[in-house]
Design a protein around this motif. Structure first.
Motif, short mmCIF file in Angstrom:
data_model
loop_
_atom_site.label_atom_id
_atom_site.label_comp_id
_atom_site.label_asym_id
_atom_site.label_seq_id
_atom_site.Cartn_x
_atom_site.Cartn_y
_atom_site.Cartn_z
N ILE A 4 0.91 -1.15 0.00
CA ILE A 4 0.00 0.00 0.00
C ILE A 4 0.93 1.19 0.00
CG2 ILE A 4 -1.84 1.23 1.21
CD1 ILE A 4 -2.79 -1.49 0.69
N THR A 5 1.17 1.75 -1.15
CA THR A 5 2.16 2.82 -1.25
C THR A 5 1.95 3.61 -2.54
OG1 THR A 5 4.52 3.27 -0.97
CG2 THR A 5 3.97 1.48 -2.46
N THR A 6 2.87 4.52 -2.82
CA THR A 6 2.76 5.40 -3.98
C THR A 6 3.90 5.06 -4.93
OG1 THR A 6 1.86 7.05 -2.50
CG2 THR A 6 2.61 7.83 -4.64
N VAL A 7 3.58 4.55 -6.12
CA VAL A 7 4.64 3.99 -6.95
C VAL A 7 5.65 5.03 -7.46
CG1 VAL A 7 3.37 1.92 -7.64
CG2 VAL A 7 3.24 3.98 -9.05
N ALA A 8 5.24 6.29 -7.58
CA ALA A 8 6.21 7.30 -8.03
C ALA A 8 7.36 7.41 -7.05
CB ALA A 8 5.53 8.65 -8.20
N TYR A 9 7.10 7.16 -5.76
CA TYR A 9 8.15 7.29 -4.74
C TYR A 9 8.71 5.94 -4.30
CZ TYR A 9 6.08 11.90 -4.67
OH TYR A 9 5.60 13.13 -5.06
N TYR A 10 7.96 4.87 -4.55
CA TYR A 10 8.41 3.52 -4.18
C TYR A 10 8.34 2.61 -5.42
CZ TYR A 10 8.16 5.15 0.62
OH TYR A 10 8.38 5.85 1.78
N PRO A 11 9.10 2.96 -6.49
CA PRO A 11 8.93 2.28 -7.78
C PRO A 11 9.34 0.81 -7.75
CG PRO A 11 10.81 3.77 -7.85
CD PRO A 11 10.11 4.04 -6.56
N ALA A 12 10.19 0.42 -6.79
CA ALA A 12 10.59 -0.99 -6.72
C ALA A 12 9.61 -1.79 -5.85
CB ALA A 12 12.01 -1.11 -6.16
N LEU A 13 8.56 -1.13 -5.35
CA LEU A 13 7.59 -1.74 -4.44
C LEU A 13 8.28 -2.37 -3.24
CD1 LEU A 13 5.03 -3.31 -6.98
CD2 LEU A 13 5.01 -1.05 -5.91
N GLU A 14 9.30 -1.67 -2.76
CA GLU A 14 9.98 -2.06 -1.53
C GLU A 14 9.92 -0.88 -0.56
OE1 GLU A 14 13.84 -3.13 -2.96
OE2 GLU A 14 13.01 -4.88 -3.98
N PRO A 15 9.94 -1.16 0.75
CA PRO A 15 9.78 -0.06 1.71
C PRO A 15 11.05 0.77 1.88
CG PRO A 15 9.94 -2.15 2.86
CD PRO A 15 9.93 -2.48 1.40
N ASP A 16 11.45 1.43 0.79
CA ASP A 16 12.73 2.11 0.72
C ASP A 16 12.51 3.62 0.90
OD1 ASP A 16 15.17 3.14 -0.02
OD2 ASP A 16 15.38 1.89 -1.82
N ASP A 17 12.44 4.08 2.17
CA ASP A 17 12.14 5.49 2.46
C ASP A 17 13.24 6.43 1.96
OD1 ASP A 17 9.81 4.74 3.73
OD2 ASP A 17 10.63 4.90 5.75
N LEU A 18 14.49 5.95 1.94
CA LEU A 18 15.60 6.81 1.49
C LEU A 18 15.43 7.18 0.02
CD1 LEU A 18 19.05 5.49 2.79
CD2 LEU A 18 18.10 7.79 3.07
N LEU A 19 15.08 6.20 -0.80
CA LEU A 19 14.86 6.47 -2.22
C LEU A 19 13.65 7.39 -2.38
CD1 LEU A 19 15.70 5.96 -5.16
CD2 LEU A 19 14.11 4.03 -5.20
N ALA A 20 12.60 7.14 -1.59
CA ALA A 20 11.40 7.99 -1.67
C ALA A 20 11.76 9.45 -1.38
CB ALA A 20 10.33 7.49 -0.70
N PHE A 21 12.62 9.65 -0.37
CA PHE A 21 13.03 11.02 -0.04
C PHE A 21 13.78 11.65 -1.22
CE2 PHE A 21 15.99 14.20 1.52
CZ PHE A 21 15.16 15.01 2.28
N GLY A 22 14.67 10.87 -1.84
CA GLY A 22 15.44 11.38 -2.98
C GLY A 22 14.51 11.77 -4.13
N LEU A 23 13.53 10.92 -4.41
CA LEU A 23 12.60 11.21 -5.50
C LEU A 23 11.77 12.46 -5.17
CD1 LEU A 23 11.64 7.52 -6.29
CD2 LEU A 23 12.74 9.12 -7.89
N MET A 24 11.46 12.61 -3.88
CA MET A 24 10.71 13.78 -3.44
C MET A 24 11.57 15.05 -3.57
SD MET A 24 8.63 14.09 0.11
CE MET A 24 9.95 14.65 1.16
N LEU A 25 12.86 14.89 -3.30
CA LEU A 25 13.79 16.02 -3.39
C LEU A 25 13.85 16.53 -4.84
CD1 LEU A 25 15.61 17.50 -1.35
CD2 LEU A 25 17.49 16.04 -2.08
#
Ligand SMILES: Nc1ncnc2c1ncn2[C@@H]1O[C@H](COP(=O)(O)OP(=O)(O)O)[C@@H](O)[C@H]1O
Ligand SMILES: [Mg+2]
Length: 329
Positions: free
Chosen positions: A197-218
């Motif tokens: 249950i997540t947002t694919v633009a920020y979690y494109p690998a469908l893994e709980p990777d908050d660091l990557l999500a932050f980078g994409l948000m940046l």
């Protein structure tokens, strides 16, 4: 009598009068309530009735979605909205650090599931981004908050970091609305492992990777574009720009039917989006999504930042060198 299937505005819920809708997603709506005697305010998050969830299940990559990873690919699934809310309440009840939203009681009856939480006075990072460009200091504050939260013993990840789930107040940052990764109960009574249950633009690998999500948000904060969202930019994919390791990583994902990362092959160099961007910020942005420019001048994989603390440090170094404000609005 409160019900799930109509707007709550105007209703009385216990000692609270509901006076405003604060937000709405695919699975739930959030309202503000004012205490009838003390005027104290609270937020109420209500699960949507299942027939509304079925109609509204979004396909776009910036909404929170329920996705199952199955053999050969992924598919959108219909989870039980009441159960999702129960799970979220249980997740949030486990954490008590400042920075996470504080939840109160869960009311869970047949046909009516909601939880109460503190009302945060402020606006979402999305609202702030629409109004004004974001300061480097604000991104440092968010990274430091996430660094603290990432060290939480009870909840190891948030799972749905995005501008809509970060509330910015005068006194700091409050994170709401965690995602979920794992086995999911579906409305048809079955359940599936490996769901998100997540947002694919920020979690494109469908893994709980908050660091990557932050980078994409940046990237969105600094450049106004989302490197993995299909609608973000239209550049002809020129694969000679892409290094072998990045290409192989995307191809491997595609071989198992996961296409949410494929758009990264169109990623522009930040300085080609905004010529004013210097080498330090360009490298920081690339590294925040685990990319770099390799020896041959191609965009390729990089180990990235090890922690939110490391990203906060790199942003602070940028600030020290004189960058105060990012360009995008
Ligand atoms: N405790 C709160 N205080 C103030 N606003 C809130 C609160 N919780 C949610 N909101 C607002 O409601 C929106 C939707 O809430 P959220 O919990 O993210 O629901 P959803 O799961 O539907 O995305 C948020 O983006 C925010 O604008
Ligand atoms: Mg949300």
């Amino acid at each position: 009598m409160v019900s799930q299937d109509l707007s709550w505005v105007g209703l009385e819920v216990g000692d609270y009068k509901i006076d405003q809708k604060l937000g709405e997603g695919i699975f739930s709506s959030v309202y503000r309530g004012v205490h009838l005697k003390t005027a104290q305010q609270k937020a109420f998050k209500v699960a949507k009735p299942q027939d509304l969830v079925s109609k509204r299940q979004a396909k776009d990559c910036l909404s929170t979605r329920a996705i199952a990873q199955i053999t050969g690919g992924t598919m959108d699934v219909l989870p039980d909205a009441a159960k999702l809310l129960r799970t979220q309440h249980a997740q949030l009840s486990m954490v008590s650090q400042s920075g996470w939203i504080k939840v109160d009681r869960l009311v869970d009856q047949p046909g009516l599931t909601y939880y109460e939480m503190e009302l945060v006075e402020g606006e979402t990072l999305r609202q702030l981004m629409i109004r004004q460009s974001i300061t480097v200091d604000k991104t440092i504050e968010i990274a430091r908050s996430l660094d603290k939260l990432s060290k939480s013993e009870s909840l190891r990840y948030h799972g749905d970091i995005k501008p809509e789930n970060i509330l910015v107040t005068k006194s700091g940052i409050t994170i709401i609305d965690p995602g979920y990764f794992g086995r999911l109960d579906l409305v048809n009574g079955s359940n599936l492992p490996n769901c998100a249950i997540t947002t694919v633009a920020y979690y494109p690998a469908l893994e709980p990777d908050d660091l990557l999500a932050f980078g994409l948000m940046l990237w969105e904060v600094v450049l106004g574009i989302q490197p993995t969202a299909k609608t973000s930019f239209s550049q002809e994919s020129d694969l000679s720009r892409i290094g072998g390791n990045l290409l192989e990583m995307v191809r491997l994902q595609e071989m198992v039917g996961k296409y949410f990362l494929s758009n990264i092959l169109n990623v522009p160099l930040p300085s080609s989006v905004h010529p004013g961007i210097g080498a330090d910020l360009e490298n920081l942005l690339l590294k925040s999504i685990r990319l770099k420019v390799n020896m041959s001048g191609q965009i390729d994989l990089d180990p990235g930042f090890r922690s939110f603390g490391a990203i906060a440090g790199a942003l602070a170094a940028l600030r020290l060198k004189g960058t105060e404000q990012f360009l995008a609005k």
